[in-house]
Design an enzyme around this catalytic site. Structure first.
Site, PDB file in Angstrom:
ATOM      1  N   LYS A  43       2.757   6.140  10.564  1.00 25.33           N
ATOM      2  CA  LYS A  43       3.229   7.397  10.040  1.00 25.33           C
ATOM      3  C   LYS A  43       3.328   7.340   8.520  1.00 25.33           C
ATOM      4  O   LYS A  43       3.447   8.363   7.851  1.00 25.33           O
ATOM      5  CB  LYS A  43       4.634   7.688  10.604  1.00 25.33           C
ATOM      6  CG  LYS A  43       4.689   7.705  12.103  1.00 25.33           C
ATOM      7  CD  LYS A  43       6.144   7.772  12.571  1.00 25.33           C
ATOM      8  CE  LYS A  43       6.226   7.495  14.050  1.00 25.33           C
ATOM      9  NZ  LYS A  43       7.614   7.282  14.496  1.00 25.33           N
ATOM     10  N   GLY A  44       3.331   6.122   7.981  1.00 26.22           N
ATOM     11  CA  GLY A  44       3.659   5.928   6.562  1.00 26.22           C
ATOM     12  C   GLY A  44       2.803   6.700   5.584  1.00 26.22           C
ATOM     13  O   GLY A  44       3.261   7.063   4.504  1.00 26.22           O
ATOM     14  N   GLU A  99      -4.273   4.313   3.259  1.00 25.88           N
ATOM     15  CA  GLU A  99      -3.138   3.499   3.711  1.00 25.88           C
ATOM     16  C   GLU A  99      -1.964   3.676   2.758  1.00 25.88           C
ATOM     17  O   GLU A  99      -2.167   3.875   1.560  1.00 25.88           O
ATOM     18  CB  GLU A  99      -3.542   2.021   3.704  1.00 25.88           C
ATOM     19  CG  GLU A  99      -3.871   1.435   5.069  1.00 25.88           C
ATOM     20  CD  GLU A  99      -2.634   1.141   5.920  1.00 25.88           C
ATOM     21  OE1 GLU A  99      -1.577   1.790   5.727  1.00 25.88           O
ATOM     22  OE2 GLU A  99      -2.729   0.272   6.790  1.00 25.88           O
ATOM     23  N   ASP A 100      -0.761   3.591   3.286  1.00 21.59           N
ATOM     24  CA  ASP A 100       0.410   3.642   2.442  1.00 21.59           C
ATOM     25  C   ASP A 100       0.557   2.354   1.639  1.00 21.59           C
ATOM     26  O   ASP A 100       0.671   2.362   0.428  1.00 21.59           O
ATOM     27  CB  ASP A 100       1.675   3.912   3.287  1.00 21.59           C
ATOM     28  CG  ASP A 100       1.769   3.011   4.529  1.00 21.59           C
ATOM     29  OD1 ASP A 100       0.931   2.103   4.707  1.00 21.59           O
ATOM     30  OD2 ASP A 100       2.702   3.230   5.324  1.00 21.59           O
ATOM     31  N   ASP A 103       0.051  -5.154   2.726  1.00 19.41           N
ATOM     32  CA  ASP A 103       0.879  -6.339   2.484  1.00 19.41           C
ATOM     33  C   ASP A 103       0.047  -7.583   2.787  1.00 19.41           C
ATOM     34  O   ASP A 103      -0.664  -8.087   1.923  1.00 19.41           O
ATOM     35  CB  ASP A 103       2.131  -6.232   3.358  1.00 19.41           C
ATOM     36  CG  ASP A 103       3.085  -7.389   3.165  1.00 19.41           C
ATOM     37  OD1 ASP A 103       2.833  -8.232   2.293  1.00 19.41           O
ATOM     38  OD2 ASP A 103       4.089  -7.463   3.898  1.00 19.41           O
ATOM     39  N   LYS A 131       0.628  -5.239  -2.165  1.00 18.20           N
ATOM     40  CA  LYS A 131       1.440  -6.411  -2.495  1.00 18.20           C
ATOM     41  C   LYS A 131       0.502  -7.608  -2.591  1.00 18.20           C
ATOM     42  O   LYS A 131      -0.637  -7.541  -2.119  1.00 18.20           O
ATOM     43  CB  LYS A 131       2.505  -6.619  -1.411  1.00 18.20           C
ATOM     44  CG  LYS A 131       3.508  -5.478  -1.372  1.00 18.20           C
ATOM     45  CD  LYS A 131       4.805  -5.876  -0.700  1.00 18.20           C
ATOM     46  CE  LYS A 131       4.920  -5.317   0.684  1.00 18.20           C
ATOM     47  NZ  LYS A 131       6.198  -5.609   1.343  1.00 18.20           N
ATOM     48  N   PHE A 152      10.121  -5.879  -0.050  1.00 20.83           N
ATOM     49  CA  PHE A 152      10.018  -4.833   0.962  1.00 20.83           C
ATOM     50  C   PHE A 152      10.497  -3.526   0.340  1.00 20.83           C
ATOM     51  O   PHE A 152      11.585  -3.459  -0.242  1.00 20.83           O
ATOM     52  CB  PHE A 152      10.844  -5.177   2.207  1.00 20.83           C
ATOM     53  CG  PHE A 152      10.430  -4.358   3.397  1.00 20.83           C
ATOM     54  CD1 PHE A 152       9.356  -4.746   4.185  1.00 20.83           C
ATOM     55  CD2 PHE A 152      11.099  -3.179   3.708  1.00 20.83           C
ATOM     56  CE1 PHE A 152       8.951  -3.972   5.273  1.00 20.83           C
ATOM     57  CE2 PHE A 152      10.704  -2.404   4.796  1.00 20.83           C
ATOM     58  CZ  PHE A 152       9.628  -2.801   5.576  1.00 20.83           C
ATOM     59  N   VAL A 153       9.672  -2.491   0.466  1.00 21.85           N
ATOM     60  CA  VAL A 153      10.003  -1.207  -0.175  1.00 21.85           C
ATOM     61  C   VAL A 153      10.099  -0.082   0.848  1.00 21.85           C
ATOM     62  O   VAL A 153       9.522  -0.164   1.941  1.00 21.85           O
ATOM     63  CB  VAL A 153       8.962  -0.837  -1.259  1.00 21.85           C
ATOM     64  CG1 VAL A 153       9.045  -1.777  -2.448  1.00 21.85           C
ATOM     65  CG2 VAL A 153       7.544  -0.799  -0.698  1.00 21.85           C
TER      66      VAL A 153
HETATM   67  P1  IMP Z   1       0.010  -5.673   6.584  1.00 23.79           P
HETATM   68  O1  IMP Z   1      -0.765  -5.770   7.871  1.00 23.79           O
HETATM   69  O2  IMP Z   1       0.891  -6.878   6.374  1.00 23.79           O
HETATM   70  O3  IMP Z   1      -0.874  -5.399   5.386  1.00 23.79           O
HETATM   71  O4  IMP Z   1       1.047  -4.483   6.745  1.00 23.79           O
HETATM   72  C1  IMP Z   1       0.674  -3.165   6.667  1.00 23.79           C
HETATM   73  C2  IMP Z   1       1.691  -2.215   7.267  1.00 23.79           C
HETATM   74  O5  IMP Z   1       3.004  -2.792   7.310  1.00 23.79           O
HETATM   75  C3  IMP Z   1       1.840  -1.006   6.384  1.00 23.79           C
HETATM   76  O6  IMP Z   1       0.918   0.013   6.747  1.00 23.79           O
HETATM   77  C4  IMP Z   1       3.277  -0.585   6.615  1.00 23.79           C
HETATM   78  O7  IMP Z   1       3.385   0.213   7.766  1.00 23.79           O
HETATM   79  C5  IMP Z   1       3.985  -1.896   6.850  1.00 23.79           C
HETATM   80  N1  IMP Z   1       4.585  -2.434   5.616  1.00 23.79           N
HETATM   81  C6  IMP Z   1       4.153  -3.481   4.879  1.00 23.79           C
HETATM   82  N2  IMP Z   1       4.939  -3.692   3.815  1.00 23.79           N
HETATM   83  C7  IMP Z   1       5.908  -2.733   3.872  1.00 23.79           C
HETATM   84  C8  IMP Z   1       7.031  -2.416   3.024  1.00 23.79           C
HETATM   85  O8  IMP Z   1       7.321  -3.037   1.979  1.00 23.79           O
HETATM   86  N3  IMP Z   1       7.784  -1.352   3.424  1.00 23.79           N
HETATM   87  C9  IMP Z   1       7.521  -0.607   4.539  1.00 23.79           C
HETATM   88  N4  IMP Z   1       6.485  -0.879   5.352  1.00 23.79           N
HETATM   89  C10 IMP Z   1       5.680  -1.934   5.025  1.00 23.79           C
END
Ligand code: IMP
Length: 175
Positions: A43-44, A99-100, A103, A131, A152-153
């Protein structure tokens, strides 16, 4: 609506909006003459997509996917599940995956493999926030809003345990 878990503001609302406008201009310029299919990850990404699309100057359609997220944890499990797939076939389409936040990059690299296998004409990524963690994975993110430190944001669509999405800025989660 801030409370004790909402910490330092990393990106204020006016900087967010200014950067979204710049990204939309860049995307419109690079894709002049094309019809884009914008794919959002629920949803982000909904706040970002809504603001970005209002500023795009090329014709575009939108579709959404939902994938499993962290829940109440603040770390990626590395396991990605598709909870909602696209309504539209993407073969032969020019696709912009929005993508929002990236990470670890695990979610995005899974999605990119999955979408690439459907044979779009082109497939690019636009991430509002990144990140440092994903750099190991060698993902090509064509459009990036802001590079953040490894914290974490919340806000502007991003949640912690489904809270704080409606904040108009990006802030650090405290405690
Ligand atoms: P990744 O697979 O680790 O890149 O994570 C991606 C997903 O994790 C993002 O689309 C977000 O939904 C969630 N996410 C990662 N970091 C944050 C954060 O700092 N705050 C909130 N959601 C996050």
């Amino acid at each position: 609506m801030a409370d004790e878990r909402v910490g330092r503001v990393l990106v204020p609302a006016d900087r967010l909006q200014a950067r979204v406008a710049e990204l939309a201009q860049e995307i419109s310029r690079d894709h002049a003459g094309q019809k884009l299919l914008v794919i959002g990850v629920l949803k982000g990404a909904i706040f970002f997509i809504a603001d970005l699309m209002r500023r795009l100057e090329v014709p575009c359609e939108v579709d959404f996917m939902a994938v499993s997220s962290y829940g109440a944890s603040t770390h990626s499990s590395g396991v990605v599940r598709i909870l909602k797939d696209l309504d539209t076939p993407i073969a032969g389409r020019d696709v912009l995956l929005v993508e929002d936040i990236v990470d670890s990059g695990l979610t995005l690299s899974y999605l990119m493999k999955n979408l690439a296998s459907r044979e779009p004409a082109s497939l690019e990524i636009c991430a509002l926030l990144t990140k440092p963690g994903h750099r190991r994975l060698d993902l090509e993110i064509r459009y990036v809003g802001f590079d953040l430190p490894d914290v974490f944001v919340v806000g502007y669509g991003l949640d912690w345990d489904q809270r704080y999405r409606q904040l108009p800025y990006i802030a650090e989660l405290r405690g």
